[in-house]
Scaffold this motif. Structure first.
Motif, PDB file in Angstrom:
ATOM      1  N   ARG A 450      61.286  56.903  67.309  1.00 56.53           N
ATOM      2  CA  ARG A 450      61.759  57.905  68.269  1.00 56.53           C
ATOM      3  C   ARG A 450      60.678  58.185  69.316  1.00 56.53           C
ATOM      4  NH1 ARG A 450      65.750  61.997  68.446  1.00 56.53           N
ATOM      5  NH2 ARG A 450      65.571  62.933  70.511  1.00 56.53           N
ATOM      6  N   ILE A 451      59.423  58.208  68.879  1.00 57.52           N
ATOM      7  CA  ILE A 451      58.322  58.474  69.816  1.00 57.52           C
ATOM      8  C   ILE A 451      58.244  57.387  70.873  1.00 57.52           C
ATOM      9  CG2 ILE A 451      55.804  58.620  69.992  1.00 57.52           C
ATOM     10  CD1 ILE A 451      55.864  59.870  67.149  1.00 57.52           C
ATOM     11  N   VAL A 452      58.317  56.114  70.442  1.00 63.95           N
ATOM     12  CA  VAL A 452      58.244  54.996  71.400  1.00 63.95           C
ATOM     13  C   VAL A 452      59.416  55.040  72.368  1.00 63.95           C
ATOM     14  CG1 VAL A 452      58.350  52.484  71.628  1.00 63.95           C
ATOM     15  CG2 VAL A 452      56.910  53.509  69.863  1.00 63.95           C
ATOM     16  N   ALA A 453      60.613  55.263  71.834  1.00 66.19           N
ATOM     17  CA  ALA A 453      61.799  55.307  72.700  1.00 66.19           C
ATOM     18  C   ALA A 453      61.732  56.473  73.673  1.00 66.19           C
ATOM     19  CB  ALA A 453      63.062  55.400  71.845  1.00 66.19           C
ATOM     20  N   GLN A 454      61.284  57.629  73.184  1.00 71.94           N
ATOM     21  CA  GLN A 454      61.204  58.812  74.043  1.00 71.94           C
ATOM     22  C   GLN A 454      60.199  58.586  75.161  1.00 71.94           C
ATOM     23  OE1 GLN A 454      63.119  61.706  73.010  1.00 71.94           O
ATOM     24  NE2 GLN A 454      62.816  62.366  75.121  1.00 71.94           N
ATOM     25  N   ALA A 455      59.061  57.964  74.842  1.00 71.22           N
ATOM     26  CA  ALA A 455      58.056  57.685  75.869  1.00 71.22           C
ATOM     27  C   ALA A 455      58.595  56.692  76.892  1.00 71.22           C
ATOM     28  CB  ALA A 455      56.781  57.153  75.224  1.00 71.22           C
ATOM     29  N   ALA A 456      59.270  55.639  76.424  1.00 74.94           N
ATOM     30  CA  ALA A 456      59.838  54.644  77.341  1.00 74.94           C
ATOM     31  C   ALA A 456      60.931  55.268  78.202  1.00 74.94           C
ATOM     32  CB  ALA A 456      60.392  53.465  76.544  1.00 74.94           C
ATOM     33  N   TYR A 457      61.713  56.146  77.587  1.00 76.04           N
ATOM     34  CA  TYR A 457      62.754  56.844  78.356  1.00 76.04           C
ATOM     35  C   TYR A 457      62.129  57.689  79.462  1.00 76.04           C
ATOM     36  CZ  TYR A 457      66.287  60.353  79.484  1.00 76.04           C
ATOM     37  OH  TYR A 457      67.141  61.182  80.167  1.00 76.04           O
ATOM     38  N   THR A 458      61.094  58.431  79.129  1.00 77.68           N
ATOM     39  CA  THR A 458      60.426  59.268  80.129  1.00 77.68           C
ATOM     40  C   THR A 458      59.868  58.421  81.263  1.00 77.68           C
ATOM     41  OG1 THR A 458      59.847  60.896  78.437  1.00 77.68           O
ATOM     42  CG2 THR A 458      58.569  60.938  80.483  1.00 77.68           C
ATOM     43  N   ALA A 459      59.306  57.266  80.917  1.00 75.73           N
ATOM     44  CA  ALA A 459      58.685  56.413  81.930  1.00 75.73           C
ATOM     45  C   ALA A 459      59.706  55.720  82.814  1.00 75.73           C
ATOM     46  CB  ALA A 459      57.786  55.386  81.250  1.00 75.73           C
ATOM     47  N   TYR A 460      60.884  55.398  82.277  1.00 70.38           N
ATOM     48  CA  TYR A 460      61.801  54.521  83.018  1.00 70.38           C
ATOM     49  C   TYR A 460      63.211  55.091  83.184  1.00 70.38           C
ATOM     50  CZ  TYR A 460      58.019  51.309  81.967  1.00 70.38           C
ATOM     51  OH  TYR A 460      56.783  50.727  81.861  1.00 70.38           O
ATOM     52  N   LYS A 461      63.388  56.390  82.894  1.00 71.55           N
ATOM     53  CA  LYS A 461      64.746  56.949  82.942  1.00 71.55           C
ATOM     54  C   LYS A 461      65.353  56.939  84.337  1.00 71.55           C
ATOM     55  CE  LYS A 461      62.920  61.688  83.031  1.00 71.55           C
ATOM     56  NZ  LYS A 461      63.326  62.074  84.392  1.00 71.55           N
ATOM     57  N   ASP A 462      64.524  56.886  85.365  1.00 70.09           N
ATOM     58  CA  ASP A 462      65.048  56.855  86.733  1.00 70.09           C
ATOM     59  C   ASP A 462      64.980  55.460  87.348  1.00 70.09           C
ATOM     60  OD1 ASP A 462      65.500  59.652  86.711  1.00 70.09           O
ATOM     61  OD2 ASP A 462      63.389  60.013  87.166  1.00 70.09           O
ATOM     62  N   ARG A 463      64.671  54.449  86.535  1.00 66.65           N
ATOM     63  CA  ARG A 463      64.495  53.088  87.049  1.00 66.65           C
ATOM     64  C   ARG A 463      65.820  52.557  87.585  1.00 66.65           C
ATOM     65  NH1 ARG A 463      60.901  50.404  89.412  1.00 66.65           N
ATOM     66  NH2 ARG A 463      60.235  48.376  88.631  1.00 66.65           N
ATOM     67  N   SER A 464      65.774  52.035  88.801  1.00 65.10           N
ATOM     68  CA  SER A 464      66.992  51.499  89.424  1.00 65.10           C
ATOM     69  C   SER A 464      66.603  50.426  90.431  1.00 65.10           C
ATOM     70  CB  SER A 464      67.778  52.630  90.106  1.00 65.10           C
ATOM     71  OG  SER A 464      68.949  52.130  90.711  1.00 65.10           O
ATOM     72  N   PHE A 465      66.920  49.158  90.108  1.00 65.71           N
ATOM     73  CA  PHE A 465      66.662  48.068  91.061  1.00 65.71           C
ATOM     74  C   PHE A 465      67.452  46.836  90.636  1.00 65.71           C
ATOM     75  CE2 PHE A 465      63.812  46.519  87.823  1.00 65.71           C
ATOM     76  CZ  PHE A 465      63.746  45.143  88.025  1.00 65.71           C
TER      77      PHE A 465
END
Length: 712
Positions: A450-465
């Motif tokens: 959950r920690i890894v996923a939450q960190a990745a989500y925070t880093a890339y939740k707005d990623r759009s390309f």
């Protein structure tokens, strides 16, 4: 005029001792005279004498008359002596003696901001096997991925991983924190087929100038508004014409997948917030007086395992017990130097206690301590002249063992292969988890997954390309994240070069899948001769389907020493003062304890209605601290059916009032007596009625009066 009773010296009415000091000192704290009201002769006694040695006489100046049959005579007075302040000076041992262990565990000193601590912890772990992991060596693409050159035997922390550090859970965490596009080997993960395609010896890890590492770096870090320019700078063909482009490649290739700052913030809202003894989203660590007095050693238990697996609030802990194997010997000592050997707390407090004299109609005259405020002492912890905290280390440090715990099984990605289609999976977000406990957002906040996923989500939740990395008809390798009508972060790898790309899924779940493989299965033979050295039997850092660490066993423990708490002595004191002030009432009650234990069980007493105000009779109220006659360790219940003073034996006409002009108290029934003789009636808490005949001297400030008490 008949003789008036002399005062007898107090031997039983002062309250329990303070810090083991004697009762007379407590009376002094209350501004009290060490003499209580005396009983006179009653029902046939005529000599007017009483026990004791005092020869002080009442100053009523009026003939109080001879007591009637069955009538007792008493006098009560008001003492206006100023109340002295309480002065305390305590070292560590005296603080424990005064407060006791239970109270020190309740008195909070600090809410330590964990951000500086976590930042240092993560940085230490990241560099615990060397700092060459982010080196950039200018090599041809076919020589990638670059060796991170880890060697845990070169640092103090790394050596705690043991001689077999290469297969330790601690090193697995180091690899996660140091994984970059340039050194990461994702063979065996969902990105594995694409990675293998690029690293096929025939492809030379180069497709029209772009390596797999370039594709990954661009997908992670290129600004969506500057994609073309960013990818151009990564392209080795374009770099040949513009060597300055190498700087961009170096920057993106050596950036960790998840920034430490993001991971530190994530730990606050996952591992830390989910611990019942922390339970706040800011990641602040509550530190009590008990923790500080024992050099922070109790933190290992406070923030250690909580409950047992299966409990709703179970937590494996973020710290390890010092004696984790329960063999009676600590393997580690959690400690801090925050309080030095010279620690002292000096304080001056104003006493709110007053010793009042009054009458228990069924037993006689007596006295009791009352408090003029909710707390018996008034502390001003914000005033540096009244409270001093000495002997705090200038820059405190702490030693502790931090742990992270993984789940016993792999957490799958919501990619359409586990019973939910792509449309449903696009709704699988932290605030709206899909599938109960099936996917990552249904997992415990404390879990590594959950920690890894939450960190990745925070880093890339707005990623759009969306970008075509290999030109074709129209494109042979299109990577889209949050493109077109897809939600931000939804990744689609549309690859037409004969390899199986990852299933469409959220990018953070894809990265979690990479992390789960990398943690457990991280070495294998170079069967594809990835490094082009014609040796296919050498062992590389790549998954081969045979994990080195079994699922559920990647639970790293880090023995960290000399960590900065993140606060200077001045900053600690600045936070301690308002925290103690907020608990001043509790602290005062702890210090004086059951000051009322030796109070008499009065029905009423005589005192001023306000400082300098007129003397009044106060009928006792529920707030008055009267000990239970049958149990002096407990307060008596309030059993008065008709409290107050009445004009008639039938108690039909109440003379007293709860509200009087110029008096703030509105709880007690109060009566101001006129000069001369006044008779009133009352009923005690046993239901018995009494006649009270008062004699008040003339004058503006009658501080001594006489009362005759008779049952009716």
């Amino acid at each position: 005029m008949p003789s008036t009773p002399r005062r007898k010296s107090v031997t039983s009415s002062p309250a329990a001792s303070l810090f083991g000091l004697t009762a007379p000192l407590l009376a002094l704290l209350a501004g009290a005279c060490l003499e209580a009201p005396a009983t006179s002769d009653s029902d046939g006694t005529t000599d007017g004498s009483s026990s004791g040695t005092s020869t002080a006489m009442p100053t009523t100046g009026d003939d109080t008359g001879t007591p009637a049959l069955a009538e007792a005579r008493y006098f009560v007075r008001i003492d206006d002596e100023p109340v002295p302040p309480v002065r305390l000076e305590m070292d560590r041992a005296k603080v424990l003696e005064v407060f006791g262990e239970a109270a020190t565990k309740q008195i909070k000193l600090l809410d330590v901001d964990s951000a500086p601590l976590l930042t240092e912890v993560l940085a230490r772990i990241q560099s615990s096997c060397g700092t060459a992991w982010d080196d950039f060596t200018d090599v041809v693409d076919e020589k990638l991925p670059e060796d991170p050159k880890h060697n845990c035997a070169t640092t103090e922390l790394g050596m705690t991983y043991g001689p077999a550090w290469k297969t330790s859970p601690q090193y697995a965490m180091v690899r996660l924190l140091t994984m970059t596009p340039r050194n990461g080997n994702v063979a065996g993960t969902a990105l594995g087929p694409l990675w293998t395609y690029f690293h096929d010896p025939k492809k030379h890890n180069n497709a029209f100038g772009l390596s797999f590492e370039d594709l990954l770096a661009a997908s992670l870090f290129c600004d969506a508004d500057d994609l073309d320019n960013c990818v151009t700078q990564l392209n080795s063909f374009d770099q040949a014409n513009n060597p300055a482009f190498k700087a961009k490649e170096k920057q993106l290739h050596t950036t960790p997948f998840i920034p430490l700052a993001v991971l530190a913030d994530t730990l606050k809202v996952t591992l830390m917030q989910s611990h019942p003894n922390i339970n706040n989203p800011d990641g602040t660590l509550p530190v009590t007086l008990y923790d500080a007095l024992y050099d922070m050693k109790p933190l290992a238990d406070k923030f250690g395992p909580f409950g047992v697996p299966g409990d709703p609030d179970y937590h494996p802990g973020l710290l390890m017990h010092d004696d984790a194997d329960d063999d009676g010997t600590d393997e580690f000592t959690t400690r801090s130097d925050a309080l030095t050997a010279d620690f002292k707390m000096a304080a001056i407090a104003d006493s709110n206690l007053r010793l009042v004299e009054g009458i228990d109609a069924s037993a006689g005259a007596g006295s009791m301590f009352i408090s003029t405020a909710p707390a018996p002492l008034s502390f001003d912890f914000l005033d540096e002249t009244k409270v001093q905290l000495l002997g705090i280390a200038p820059a405190p440090i702490v030693d502790m063992r931090m742990r992270i715990t993984e789940l016993p099984t792999t957490v799958p990605a919501c990619d359409g292969t586990h019973g939910d289609g792509a449309t449903a999976c696009k709704t699988n977000l932290p605030d709206a988890p899909l599938g109960g406990e099936k996917y990552v957002w249904g997992q415990p906040l404390w879990s590594l997954e959950r920690i890894v996923a939450q960190a990745a989500y925070t880093a890339y939740k707005d990623r759009s390309f969306s970008y075509c990395f290999i030109e074709g008809l129209p494109c042979d390798a299109l990577v889209s994240i949050g493109a077109a009508s897809d939600p931000a972060g939804w990744s689609v790898f549309d690859v037409k070069v004969g390899v199986l790309p990852p299933k469409p899924q959220f990018f953070w779940e894809l990265l979690l899948g990479v992390a789960q493989v990398a943690v457990h299965d991280f070495t294998g033979p170079d069967v594809n001769d990835v490094d082009k050295d014609l040796n296919k039997t050498e062992i590389l850092n790549a998954a081969n389907g045979t994990p080195e660490i079994a699922e559920g066993d990647a639970n790293p423990i880090f023995a960290l020493k000399n960590l900065s708490i993140g606060l200077t002595a001045e900053q600690m004191i600045a936070q301690i003062r308002p925290n103690l002030q907020a608990q001043a009432e509790f602290i005062a009650k702890v210090i004086l304890g059951k000051f009322w234990k030796h109070n008499d069980h009065l029905d009423f007493y005589y005192r001023r209605g306000s400082d300098g105000g007129a003397p009044l009779l106060f009928f006792v109220a529920p707030s008055d601290p009267r000990p239970d006659p049958n149990d002096p360790e407990a307060l008596a219940t309030y059993g008065y059916a008709k409290p107050g003073f009445f004009a008639d034996p039938e108690l039909a006409t109440r003379l007293s009032k709860t509200t009087l002009d110029g008096v703030t108290d509105t709880e007690h029934e109060k009566l101001q007596l006129p000069a001369g003789e006044t008779t009133v009636y009352m009923q005690d808490d046993a239901g018995k009625k009494y006649s009270l005949r008062f004699f008040v001297p003339t004058g503006a400030d009658p501080t001594e009066i006489v009362v005759h008490v008779r049952p009716v």
